[in-house]
Write an enzyme that holds these catalytic residues in place. Structure first.
Site, short mmCIF file in Angstrom:
data_model
loop_
_atom_site.label_atom_id
_atom_site.label_comp_id
_atom_site.label_asym_id
_atom_site.label_seq_id
_atom_site.Cartn_x
_atom_site.Cartn_y
_atom_site.Cartn_z
N ASP A 1 -37.52 -8.45 4.96
CA ASP A 1 -36.90 -8.93 5.37
C ASP A 1 -35.80 -7.59 5.37
OD1 ASP A 1 -35.60 -10.83 3.81
OD2 ASP A 1 -37.19 -11.57 4.73
N LYS A 2 -34.48 -7.72 5.75
CA LYS A 2 -33.41 -7.40 5.75
C LYS A 2 -32.79 -7.56 4.20
CE LYS A 2 -31.99 -4.52 9.58
NZ LYS A 2 -30.26 -5.02 10.48
#
Length: 229
Positions: free
Chosen positions: A104-105
């Site tokens: 994820d980011k």
């Protein structure tokens, strides 16, 4: 043996039509000899473009040190993405280069990218049991009892109907641990710690199966030799 124009197009060098210009300009050689026809059938191992061997003609596998803030998507609507950190022609390869699983980011670290479909499937299949190791920084002092909680194999996450598989926890310092899991559930590491009252402040993947990040600088990539079979 493949047609030269099809080969160059599949590897992202140019379109099939543009291959004619590559040949006309003398940029393509077969065994050191300038190729005369773009529709000629060739052995990829003997082809050079601008005197360089073809890049990963049998399939590409690379490791990327993903920084925080980058998404694992080809969409330009979600802000910076990992493909901006890779060679510009890789997304033009056919099959397309894609991430092997996702981070994820807000997670940094080791990410594999490949255009080898069988490899991507093997490493992302729920049955793969590929070990993944994360360095985790949390918001308060860790309790050694977490080692047994994660290792038992009966930890249930919210909205899940099956317990997490046994995971291996090493406490590095008061606020830092190293966790090895064999699954890839949605935000699994963060949710495992949250289920026991800890908030993950930083998450960094150090290892994916046989591959380790090592000293690869953030935002950089390097080619790997695919493990076939």
């Amino acid at each position: 043996m493949r047609r030269l124009d099809q080969l160059l197009s599949a590897l992202g060098y140019c379109s099939r039509k543009e291959a004619m210009a590559f040949v006309k300009d003398g940029r393509v050689k077969l065994g050191g000899v300038v190729v005369k026809r773009s529709d000629q059938r060739v052995d990829a191992a003997q082809i050079t473009v601008d005197d360089l061997p073809l890049e990963a003609p049998d399939g590409l596998l690379a490791i990327l040190h993903k920084p925080v803030g980058y998404s694992c998507t080809h969409s330009v609507d979600e802000g910076p993405n990992i493909y901006e950190l890779l060679p510009a022609h890789w997304p033009d390869r056919n099959p397309v280069v894609t991430s092997v699983g996702r981070l994820d980011k807000d997670t940094s670290g080791l990410l594999l990218v490949s255009d080898i479909g069988s490899l991507v499937h093997r490493y992302t299949s729920p049955k793969s049991d590929i070990e993944k190791t994360y360095l985790v920084e949390v918001d308060k002092a860790l309790d050694p009892a977490l080692k047994e909680v994660f290792a038992k194999g009966d930890l249930m996450l919210r909205s899940e109907d099956k317990p997490c598989l046994p995971a291996r926890l090493e406490i590095v310092s008061d606020l830092t641990a190293r966790l090895t899991i064999t699954e890839g559930r949605y935000h699994q590491v963060r949710r495992m710690f949250a289920s026991q009252g800890w908030h993950v402040e930083k998450l960094h993947r150090e290892r994916f199966g046989p591959y380790e990040l090592g000293d690869l600088p953030e935002g950089e990539w390097r080619m790997l030799e695919p493990m076939r079979g």
